[in-house]
Design a protein around this motif. Structure first.
Motif, PDB file in Angstrom:
ATOM      1  N   ASP A  14      47.682  40.690  30.867  1.00 41.83           N
ATOM      2  CA  ASP A  14      47.332  41.533  32.012  1.00 41.83           C
ATOM      3  C   ASP A  14      47.311  42.969  31.530  1.00 41.83           C
ATOM      4  O   ASP A  14      48.198  43.390  30.786  1.00 41.83           O
ATOM      5  CB  ASP A  14      48.354  41.356  33.149  1.00 41.83           C
ATOM      6  N   MET A  28      52.591  44.645  36.056  1.00 42.52           N
ATOM      7  CA  MET A  28      52.343  43.239  36.375  1.00 42.52           C
ATOM      8  C   MET A  28      52.854  42.333  35.254  1.00 42.52           C
ATOM      9  O   MET A  28      53.468  41.305  35.514  1.00 42.52           O
ATOM     10  CB  MET A  28      50.843  43.011  36.620  1.00 42.52           C
ATOM     11  N   ARG A  29      52.613  42.728  33.998  1.00 44.37           N
ATOM     12  CA  ARG A  29      53.122  41.936  32.865  1.00 44.37           C
ATOM     13  C   ARG A  29      54.637  41.810  32.933  1.00 44.37           C
ATOM     14  O   ARG A  29      55.185  40.723  32.761  1.00 44.37           O
ATOM     15  CB  ARG A  29      52.745  42.576  31.516  1.00 44.37           C
ATOM     16  N   THR A  77      46.645  34.501  32.724  1.00 48.21           N
ATOM     17  CA  THR A  77      45.857  35.694  32.460  1.00 48.21           C
ATOM     18  C   THR A  77      45.185  36.256  33.700  1.00 48.21           C
ATOM     19  O   THR A  77      44.713  35.505  34.549  1.00 48.21           O
ATOM     20  CB  THR A  77      44.800  35.418  31.371  1.00 48.21           C
ATOM     21  N   ASP A  78      45.173  37.592  33.760  1.00 52.35           N
ATOM     22  CA  ASP A  78      44.410  38.281  34.783  1.00 52.35           C
ATOM     23  C   ASP A  78      42.935  38.065  34.446  1.00 52.35           C
ATOM     24  O   ASP A  78      42.575  37.874  33.283  1.00 52.35           O
ATOM     25  CB  ASP A  78      44.760  39.776  34.742  1.00 52.35           C
ATOM     26  N   ASP A 113      37.733  39.954  29.156  1.00 47.83           N
ATOM     27  CA  ASP A 113      38.309  39.585  30.450  1.00 47.83           C
ATOM     28  C   ASP A 113      38.931  38.191  30.397  1.00 47.83           C
ATOM     29  O   ASP A 113      38.809  37.464  29.403  1.00 47.83           O
ATOM     30  CB  ASP A 113      37.294  39.737  31.590  1.00 47.83           C
ATOM     31  N   GLY A 114      39.626  37.842  31.468  1.00 49.32           N
ATOM     32  CA  GLY A 114      40.359  36.585  31.510  1.00 49.32           C
ATOM     33  C   GLY A 114      39.488  35.346  31.467  1.00 49.32           C
ATOM     34  O   GLY A 114      39.913  34.305  30.962  1.00 49.32           O
ATOM     35  N   MET A 167      44.833  34.891  37.255  1.00 46.98           N
ATOM     36  CA  MET A 167      45.324  35.739  38.346  1.00 46.98           C
ATOM     37  C   MET A 167      44.233  36.748  38.677  1.00 46.98           C
ATOM     38  O   MET A 167      43.560  37.252  37.776  1.00 46.98           O
ATOM     39  CB  MET A 167      46.552  36.548  37.912  1.00 46.98           C
ATOM     40  N   THR A 168      44.060  37.042  39.968  1.00 42.77           N
ATOM     41  CA  THR A 168      43.117  38.090  40.353  1.00 42.77           C
ATOM     42  C   THR A 168      43.433  38.634  41.727  1.00 42.77           C
ATOM     43  O   THR A 168      43.974  37.915  42.565  1.00 42.77           O
ATOM     44  CB  THR A 168      41.652  37.604  40.310  1.00 42.77           C
ATOM     45  N   LYS A 216      46.379  37.850  43.733  1.00 49.67           N
ATOM     46  CA  LYS A 216      47.255  39.012  43.824  1.00 49.67           C
ATOM     47  C   LYS A 216      47.014  39.687  45.169  1.00 49.67           C
ATOM     48  O   LYS A 216      45.883  39.672  45.637  1.00 49.67           O
ATOM     49  CB  LYS A 216      46.943  40.017  42.714  1.00 49.67           C
TER      50      LYS A 216
END
Length: 125
Positions: free
Chosen positions: A8, A13-14, A53-54, A61-62, A81-82, A104
Motif C-alpha cells: 500500500d 494504512m500499511r 494489496t491496495d 498498481d495492485g 483493497m480499495t 476502504k
C-alpha cells in the motif's frame, strides 16, 4: 505462522493493516508499491501465504501486481483493497486469481476477518 505481504502506498494504512493482522499471529512484510512487492515476492521465491494489496498505487498498481503474482506464484492467495468503486469494478474480472476485494475504509475487525477468510480458503481454482 502465516506470512502476509502488504502493499500500500499509504504508510498509515500499511502500519494499521500490519498491526491488525499481527494480532492474529501473522508475520507481516510491507511494501510501498506493487513493484517493491513484486521484488520481495521474487527475492523470497513467493514464500508468503497471502498478498494483501491496495489497487491504486504508483509505479505498479495492485491489479498488475496481482496478475504478475498469480502468474509467478499460482498458490499465493491474493486480497485486494480499495476505496474507489471504479477500482472495485476493474477487479471484478479477476475472480479466478483474487480471493476478495476489501473496501476502504474498513475496521480492524473487518481486515482481520478478510485475512482469516482468505487464509482459510481452499486452493484457488
Amino acid at each position: 505462522m502465516p506470512r502476509v505481504l502488504i502493499a500500500d502506498d499509504e504508510e498509515s494504512m500499511r502500519v494499521l493493516v500490519a498491526r491488525a493482522i499481527a494480532m492474529d499471529g501473522h508475520d507481516t512484510v510491507t511494501a510501498e508499491d506493487g513493484a517493491e512487492a513484486l521484488d520481495i515476492l521474487t527475492r523470497e521465491k513467493g514464500a508468503f501465504d497471502l498478498l494483501l494489496t491496495d489497487i491504486q498505487m504508483p509505479v505498479m498498481d495492485g491489479i498488475a501486481l496481482a496478475l504478475a503474482a498469480a502468474r509467478d506464484f499460482p498458490k499465493l492467495k491474493i486480497l485486494l483493497m480499495t476505496g474507489y468503486a471504479a477500482q472495485r469494478e476493474r477487479a471484478s474480472g479477476l475472480n479466478a486469481i483474487v480471493h476478495d476485494v476489501v473496501t476502504k475504509p474498513f475496521s480492524v475487525h473487518d481486515i482481520r476477518t478478510a485475512v482469516a477468510d482468505a487464509l482459510a480458503a481452499g486452493a484457488k481454482g
